[in-house]
Design an enzyme around this catalytic site. Structure first.
Site, PDB file in Angstrom:
ATOM      1  CB  CYS A  90      -0.924  -0.027   1.200  1.00  0.00           C
ATOM      2  SG  CYS A  90      -1.905  -1.524   1.203  1.00  0.00           S
ATOM      3  CE1 TYR A 101      24.691  -2.711  -1.201  1.00  0.00           C
ATOM      4  CE2 TYR A 101      25.228  -2.958  -3.524  1.00  0.00           C
ATOM      5  CZ  TYR A 101      25.622  -2.712  -2.219  1.00  0.00           C
ATOM      6  OH  TYR A 101      26.942  -2.487  -1.939  1.00  0.00           O
TER       7      TYR A 101
END
Ligand SMILES: *Cc1c(COP(=O)(O)O)cnc(C)c1O
Length: 436
Positions: free
Chosen positions: A363, A391
């Site tokens: 969200c 990463y």
């Protein structure tokens, strides 16, 4: 568990990913079909190629053949134990940035003497942990840190081996968040203060000066900033040694880029041929050399396999909603970074080609993985997000109480689970309800 490579057609490796290839229509990592791994382990799923890691490492090892050199894998790029084990077994040292990373290296069988400890904010507790473990070098990033480290070492009856991270003030021409060698960055000490700070370090009883280091940034795709930084660092080595402080090693950091999107970084051995020529010309070719590569050792060794949950057509944009998200793959949200996204099956057939924003379920509007990608997909199809070895997992989070993904290490036809999928119970383990 093992799978046979699919029979049809010659393997077609993906750009920058020598061990990720379509064999016929099926995308494989080494000899294993990704569709099989998705069926066996679910998605999202990280898959790493051991051969890709060792091949990337071999380019550095070739570059340093015949030299006194130590490669320290910058483990923040991917700190999973199974990945560390590959590099420890290959003889690598490690560049760490926290006490937690130190514990990981030791748990993976790494050699403490080959650890270098970087970072601007080491705590006293982390210093004690590293001193007691007997690490090879502290890369100190400020004068205040020198004083604290000296006190901590003295209190343990030890001397801390140190190098000072200098800021060569060169522009690596990379994203501002991953550029670290400019004057206004928080890292290292300024060029003009370096000699004075070395003299201060040499006067402290708890320290032993052993080297000098720099690290100018990340995802660098051009040799020029490295060559410039080397000139600046060697000027400092000359003046520090002229003042009577000898430096046993020079550490040039990491930062070499990988091919995410038609990027063309120099190969590690070609870059080092240039850098070593300069070192030799300036008379420093006999010194011990250290480097701290992270991304270039693991980035293109990994992919993230994900499933299309929904396609959602819209007036302005079409969305392809996948089951991986910014908690798994944070680089697009953090740095507007590009990851290539390809289907697991080269020709799935029936879906039309559409331009999508590929987004996750979280969200947040920042939860996108790729923008304006042309894909022929329908719900249930599987995709591979490329260049996901560096990463990604190490920056992953539990936002939206999403469990971290499974991680697999592929070695030829063998598949090793190096991390299981995280459950909600795993996530809640350290939390307590209040007795009301
Ligand atoms: C992050 C980091 C590295 C590794 O950088 P890559 O771009 O992943 O090669 C090396 N040294 C230091 C000090 C770092 O902070």
């Amino acid at each position: 568990m093992s799978q046979q490579p699919s029979a049809a057609g010659a393997a077609q490796a993906l750009p920058g990913h020598p061990f990720v290839a379509y064999h016929g229509a099926e995308l494989q990592v080494e000899n294993v079909r990704l569709s099989q791994l998705a069926a066996d382990h679910g998605t999202p799923l990280f898959v790493y190629s051991k051969s890709a890691m060792l091949t990337a490492l071999a380019a550095y090892q070739r570059g340093f053949a015949g030299r006194h050199a130590q490669i320290c894998y910058a483990m923040k790029a991917n700190s999973s134990l199974g990945v560390l084990q590959v590099f420890a077994t290959a003889g690598c040292g490690f560049d760490i940035v926290s006490g937690g990373e130190l514990e990981r290296v030791l748990a993976a069988g790494g050699d403490a003497a080959k650890i270098i400890f970087s970072g601007v904010g080491k705590t006293r507790a982390e210093m004690r942990l590293a001193l007691n473990a007997g690490i090879g070098c502290f890369n100190v990033e400020s004068e205040a840190e020198l004083d604290v480290l000296s006190q901590v070492a003295e209190s343990l009856g030890l001397r801390a081996p140190i190098s000072i991270r200098v800021n060569p003030n060169v522009d690596p021409k990379t994203h501002p968040y991953i550029s670290t060698g400019l004057k206004d960055n928080k890292f290292g000490v300024a060029h003009e203060d370096t000699l004075r700070i070395y003299q201060h370090a040499a006067s402290l009883k708890g320290l032993q000066v052993v080297g000098i280091d720099c690290h100018i940034g990340s995802q660098i795709t051009d040799a020029t900033p490295y060559l410039d930084a080397m000139d600046r660092v060697l000027d400092l080595v000359a003046s520090i040694e002229a003042s009577g402080i000898s430096l046993a090693h020079i550490d040039f950091g990491g930062g070499l880029g990988i091919n995410y999107n038609n990027d063309t970084p120099p190969a590690a051995d070609a870059l080092w041929a240039q850098l070593l020529r300069k070192l030799d010309e300036r008379g420093f070719g006999q010194k011990k050399l250290m480097i701290e590569p992270g991304r270039s050792l693991v980035g293109n060794a990994g992919v993230c396999v994900t499933e299309v949950l929904y396609v959602k057509p819209g007036e302005q944009k079409n969305f392809c909603i996948i089951d991986a998200a910014m908690n798994d793959l944070p680089r697009p949200a953090m740095y507007q970074a590009f990851h290539a996204i390809v289907p697991l099956l080269a020709k799935s057939g029936d879906a039309p080609e559409v331009r999508y924003d590929v987004v996750g379920p979280i969200c947040e509007s920042g939860d996108w993985i790729g923008r304006d990608r042309t894909l022929a997909v329908k719900a249930g199809d599987q995709l591979a997000v490329l260049s996901a070895g560096a990463y990604c997992m190490s920056m992953s989070s539990n936002y939206n109480t999403r469990g971290r993904a499974v991680e697999l290490l592929v070695d030829g036809a063998k598949v090793h689970v190096i991390r299981e999928r995280e459950s909600a119970a795993d996530q809640m383990r350290l939390e307590r309800l209040v007795a009301i």
